[in-house]
Design a protein around this motif. Structure first.
Motif, mmCIF file in Angstrom:
data_model
loop_
_atom_site.group_PDB
_atom_site.id
_atom_site.type_symbol
_atom_site.label_atom_id
_atom_site.label_comp_id
_atom_site.label_asym_id
_atom_site.label_seq_id
_atom_site.Cartn_x
_atom_site.Cartn_y
_atom_site.Cartn_z
ATOM 1 N N ALA A 32 42.149 54.625 81.020
ATOM 2 C CA ALA A 32 42.897 55.417 80.038
ATOM 3 C C ALA A 32 42.645 56.930 80.180
ATOM 4 O O ALA A 32 43.604 57.715 80.134
ATOM 5 N N PRO A 33 41.401 57.388 80.345
ATOM 6 C CA PRO A 33 41.192 58.833 80.523
ATOM 7 C C PRO A 33 41.864 59.377 81.787
ATOM 8 O O PRO A 33 42.309 60.524 81.804
ATOM 9 N N CYS A 34 41.938 58.535 82.824
ATOM 10 C CA CYS A 34 42.615 58.961 84.059
ATOM 11 C C CYS A 34 44.081 59.261 83.777
ATOM 12 O O CYS A 34 44.612 60.303 84.195
ATOM 13 N N LYS A 35 44.728 58.335 83.086
ATOM 14 C CA LYS A 35 46.148 58.506 82.795
ATOM 15 C C LYS A 35 46.379 59.683 81.852
ATOM 16 O O LYS A 35 47.381 60.396 81.975
ATOM 17 N N ALA A 36 45.431 59.904 80.949
ATOM 18 C CA ALA A 36 45.582 61.004 79.995
ATOM 19 C C ALA A 36 45.536 62.362 80.688
ATOM 20 O O ALA A 36 46.216 63.304 80.255
ATOM 21 N N GLU A 37 44.734 62.507 81.751
ATOM 22 C CA GLU A 37 44.636 63.807 82.420
ATOM 23 C C GLU A 37 45.665 63.995 83.532
ATOM 24 O O GLU A 37 45.823 65.104 84.045
ATOM 25 N N MET A 38 46.378 62.943 83.899
ATOM 26 C CA MET A 38 47.301 63.032 85.031
ATOM 27 C C MET A 38 48.412 64.061 84.826
ATOM 28 O O MET A 38 48.744 64.817 85.764
ATOM 29 N N PRO A 39 49.024 64.175 83.634
ATOM 30 C CA PRO A 39 50.047 65.214 83.454
ATOM 31 C C PRO A 39 49.511 66.624 83.701
ATOM 32 O O PRO A 39 50.227 67.470 84.253
ATOM 33 N N ALA A 40 48.253 66.883 83.313
ATOM 34 C CA ALA A 40 47.670 68.208 83.548
ATOM 35 C C ALA A 40 47.472 68.454 85.039
ATOM 36 O O ALA A 40 47.702 69.563 85.532
ATOM 37 N N LEU A 41 47.067 67.435 85.762
ATOM 38 C CA LEU A 41 46.927 67.565 87.217
ATOM 39 C C LEU A 41 48.287 67.818 87.861
ATOM 40 O O LEU A 41 48.403 68.602 88.804
ATOM 41 N N ASP A 42 49.313 67.154 87.342
ATOM 42 C CA ASP A 42 50.664 67.334 87.868
ATOM 43 C C ASP A 42 51.146 68.767 87.614
ATOM 44 O O ASP A 42 51.742 69.402 88.492
ATOM 45 N N ARG A 43 50.856 69.291 86.425
ATOM 46 C CA ARG A 43 51.245 70.672 86.111
ATOM 47 C C ARG A 43 50.482 71.657 86.992
ATOM 48 O O ARG A 43 51.042 72.659 87.460
ATOM 49 N N LEU A 44 49.205 71.389 87.219
ATOM 50 C CA LEU A 44 48.409 72.274 88.062
ATOM 51 C C LEU A 44 48.972 72.324 89.475
ATOM 52 O O LEU A 44 49.070 73.396 90.081
ATOM 53 N N GLN A 45 49.362 71.161 89.988
ATOM 54 C CA GLN A 45 49.960 71.130 91.321
ATOM 55 C C GLN A 45 51.283 71.889 91.340
ATOM 56 O O GLN A 45 51.580 72.624 92.292
ATOM 57 N N ALA A 46 52.074 71.730 90.295
ATOM 58 C CA ALA A 46 53.362 72.429 90.221
ATOM 59 C C ALA A 46 53.172 73.943 90.197
ATOM 60 O O ALA A 46 53.934 74.692 90.812
ATOM 61 N N GLU A 47 52.123 74.400 89.510
ATOM 62 C CA GLU A 47 51.911 75.831 89.338
ATOM 63 C C GLU A 47 51.112 76.466 90.469
ATOM 64 O O GLU A 47 51.333 77.642 90.808
ATOM 65 N N ARG A 48 50.194 75.698 91.071
ATOM 66 C CA ARG A 48 49.275 76.264 92.056
ATOM 67 C C ARG A 48 49.413 75.681 93.455
ATOM 68 O O ARG A 48 48.911 76.258 94.429
ATOM 69 N N GLY A 49 50.043 74.527 93.547
ATOM 70 C CA GLY A 49 50.111 73.845 94.838
ATOM 71 C C GLY A 49 50.850 74.645 95.890
ATOM 72 O O GLY A 49 51.815 75.343 95.595
ATOM 73 N N GLY A 50 50.365 74.560 97.138
ATOM 74 C CA GLY A 50 50.989 75.298 98.225
ATOM 75 C C GLY A 50 50.089 75.330 99.437
ATOM 76 O O GLY A 50 49.278 74.420 99.648
ATOM 77 N N ASP A 51 50.216 76.375 100.223
ATOM 78 C CA ASP A 51 49.435 76.492 101.454
ATOM 79 C C ASP A 51 47.942 76.659 101.205
ATOM 80 O O ASP A 51 47.128 76.351 102.081
ATOM 81 N N ALA A 52 47.574 77.165 100.017
ATOM 82 C CA ALA A 52 46.165 77.451 99.756
ATOM 83 C C ALA A 52 45.479 76.414 98.884
ATOM 84 O O ALA A 52 44.241 76.343 98.851
ATOM 85 N N PHE A 53 46.261 75.583 98.180
ATOM 86 C CA PHE A 53 45.663 74.660 97.213
ATOM 87 C C PHE A 53 46.498 73.400 97.071
ATOM 88 O O PHE A 53 47.728 73.449 97.123
ATOM 89 N N GLN A 54 45.814 72.270 96.861
ATOM 90 C CA GLN A 54 46.507 71.006 96.617
ATOM 91 C C GLN A 54 45.664 70.087 95.744
ATOM 92 O O GLN A 54 44.448 69.984 95.931
#
Length: 216
Positions: free
Chosen positions: A106-128
């Motif tokens: 349950a805690p994994c699923k609860a934090e997954m949207p935040a990880l998805d947002r982080l990837q959307a905002e920061r993901g790229g050549d320098a971070f994933q």
């Protein structure tokens, strides 16, 4: 004649002391690295970055444990979205936030949207963000959960053979999920989060910016 053994012993002792001095000079007087092995490991260059992160472990990421002496990340293999084998080395060259999760956590699923947002905002050549599902049964369930819950920016990685979880848990001393490692571009572990976090929060973003060495 009785004094000869004493003279010999004294000569040997003096010779031993001189040898010790010469060895000390060889190690330290010439600038040898042998006197500083702790600072010359394969991840010595990652130490300043890890040190920057330690005071930023607060708020939403207060449980983040910055590495006092960064070490190479565990060598683990898993499956990519196409089912082909891959590993962390294949993703080297950028900062990685490696998250282990499962749909029964349950805690994994609860934090997954935040990880998805982080990837959307920061993901790229320098971070994933690298979210690795560790389930070994009902393998269609995790990607279906991604889709049903709008997790659209994370690449789906899985470990159907069940080897990643024990390897990483043994390496970082974690006993549960989620477990998240921050790994630099050269494959050195900068720190570990044992438990969930609001990764897309300002606290989380600040931690990632510091690891990247950027102010924005």
């Amino acid at each position: 004649m009785k004094a000869t053994p004493k003279i010999l012993v004294g000569t040997l002792a003096a010779g031993g002391a001189l040898a010790a001095i010469l060895v000390g000079f060889a190690l330290y007087g010439t600038g040898s690295n042998l006197g500083n092995l702790a600072a010359s490991g394969p991840c010595a260059e990652a130490a300043p970055a890890a040190a920057r992160l330690a005071p930023l472990a607060r708020g939403e990421v207060a449980a983040f444990d910055a590495s006092a002496a960064p070490k190479p990340a565990p060598v683990v293999a898993f499956k990519g979205p196409d089912g082909a084998a891959t590993d962390l080395a294949a993703l080297r060259g950028k900062l990685l936030l490696v998250n282990l999760w499962a749909t029964w956590c349950a805690p994994c699923k609860a934090e997954m949207p935040a990880l998805d947002r982080l990837q959307a905002e920061r993901g790229g050549d320098a971070f994933q963000v690298v979210a690795i599902n560790v389930e070994t049964r009902n393998l269609d369930k995790p990607p279906a959960w991604f889709k049903a819950n709008g997790i659209a920016h994370l690449t789906y990685y899985g470990d159907p053979e069940g080897k990643v979880l024990p390897a990483i848990q043994a390496a970082v001393g974690s006993t549960g999920l989620p477990t998240t490692m921050l790994i630099d571009a050269k494959g050195c572990t900068l720190g570990v989060m044992k438990g969930p976090a609001e990764w897309s929060s300002e606290d989380g973003q600040r931690l990632i910016r510091a690891a990247l060495g950027t102010g924005t």
